[in-house]
Design an enzyme around this catalytic site. Sequence first.
Site, PDB file in Angstrom:
ATOM      1  N   HIS A  71     -36.689  -3.033  51.094  1.00 45.68           N
ATOM      2  CA  HIS A  71     -35.389  -2.795  50.503  1.00 45.68           C
ATOM      3  C   HIS A  71     -34.619  -4.112  50.358  1.00 45.68           C
ATOM      4  CE1 HIS A  71     -35.093   1.805  51.485  1.00 45.68           C
ATOM      5  NE2 HIS A  71     -36.189   1.474  50.816  1.00 45.68           N
ATOM      6  N   GLU A  73     -31.804  -5.249  51.557  1.00 47.17           N
ATOM      7  CA  GLU A  73     -31.289  -5.877  52.766  1.00 47.17           C
ATOM      8  C   GLU A  73     -32.384  -6.649  53.507  1.00 47.17           C
ATOM      9  OE1 GLU A  73     -29.157  -1.802  52.496  1.00 47.17           O
ATOM     10  OE2 GLU A  73     -31.001  -2.743  51.776  1.00 47.17           O
ATOM     11  N   CYS A  96     -29.599   2.325  54.381  1.00 46.71           N
ATOM     12  CA  CYS A  96     -30.211   3.566  54.858  1.00 46.71           C
ATOM     13  C   CYS A  96     -30.310   3.561  56.378  1.00 46.71           C
ATOM     14  CB  CYS A  96     -31.582   3.767  54.225  1.00 46.71           C
ATOM     15  SG  CYS A  96     -32.768   2.446  54.576  1.00 46.71           S
ATOM     16  N   ALA A 183     -35.440  12.295   8.940  1.00 51.92           N
ATOM     17  CA  ALA A 183     -36.662  12.070   8.163  1.00 51.92           C
ATOM     18  C   ALA A 183     -36.466  12.652   6.766  1.00 51.92           C
ATOM     19  CB  ALA A 183     -37.866  12.732   8.841  1.00 51.92           C
TER      20      ALA A 183
END
Length: 400
Positions: A71, A73, A96, A183
């Site tokens: 992660h 950090e 977390c 289209a």
Amino acid sequence: MSDSISDHNVSHNSNNHNAFSDSEQGFMQRALILAQKGHFTTSPNPRVGCVIVNQGKIVGEGFHQKAGCAHAEVNALSQAKALAKGATAYVTLEPCSHYGKTPPCAQALINAQVSEVIIAMVDPNPQVAGSGIKCLNDAGIKTRVGLLNQQAQALNKGFIHLMTQKQPYVRLKMAASLDGKTAMASGESKWITGALARQNVQALRAQSCAIICGADSVLTDNAKMTVRWHELAETIKADYPQANVRQPLRVVIDTQYRLTPDLALFQQQSPIIIVRLDKHVDVKKVSQWPSFVEQVYLPSKTDSSNIQRVDLQSLLSYLAQKGLNDILIESGANLAGAFVEQNLVNELILYQAPKLLGGEGKSLLTMPNIHTLAEAKILTIDEVITLGDDIRITARFQTR
């Protein structure tokens, strides 16, 4: 329910109204820039950046690259080493506090003995949702929350939406002429928009967890529905090497068994889900597909013409259960219209070319159940930009 989680932030932060200094805003802005580097790779994980500052200088920085990897950090602390002690960490998302595929980041910050953690937004994940902040506070580490909160939320619309609404964030991408035609009557559509618009679509695909389309779209253009790295903007390629390309899950609704293994769609070996109706299980056709193809049988829903269609809400719920939070719809008028009519689209991204195709051209959306202005779908336009000769409109659907 609103997508915003600002109220959630306040409930975990008594210092929410404290002013942040210019230098603190600058450090958090750097963390947001770092988080953006994972824009095309972290899915379905959130994009997160972290900056470690000691005595006014950045001593470590990092971002989360992809699920299963370290992660933000941890990457920043690895760079800071001993200089993390007594430092301030700036993180775009609450660290977390639980063990997942990696150890908890809150504990890593505690072990590094940082003195303060400044957090842009509380994690909407119920497994975290303030517990990371509590963990830091219990260890004597000061926390402040809310710096550049809106910018942090904008980075992770899909992740936030899945955590708060239990549904993916759904974008509908469409391209049309100024008179709303996709289209010619013959089906000819290559190319209505220019190269820059098509390049931008590749970036949309690259950031998505999954792309939903119908069998018609695949058969008409023999489409692959993949990210073509060589067509991405050079500025994106610089931070997104070809070796890191993550192909989104391709979800094709084919209830009539019209797809065949020889199509270009199946030449790219990345996951595909073919969606069938639950009552049309055909055992003979299950074994003919490559190993990366899965057939999924979902409930049906009767449309206004008394035809059995795939229940689109069930499809989105199925994708949510797989943890897919950022969904892109690239489809024809019928399927796109059905998603919009059923209020299953959060955001419309419309590319318009300075061309007029006339009354016989194919319309942008088919919505047979809308008969009055009072029933019209209303959008809020967030952005209008030019891409070469084309314009791109980004708008959010309003809820009634």
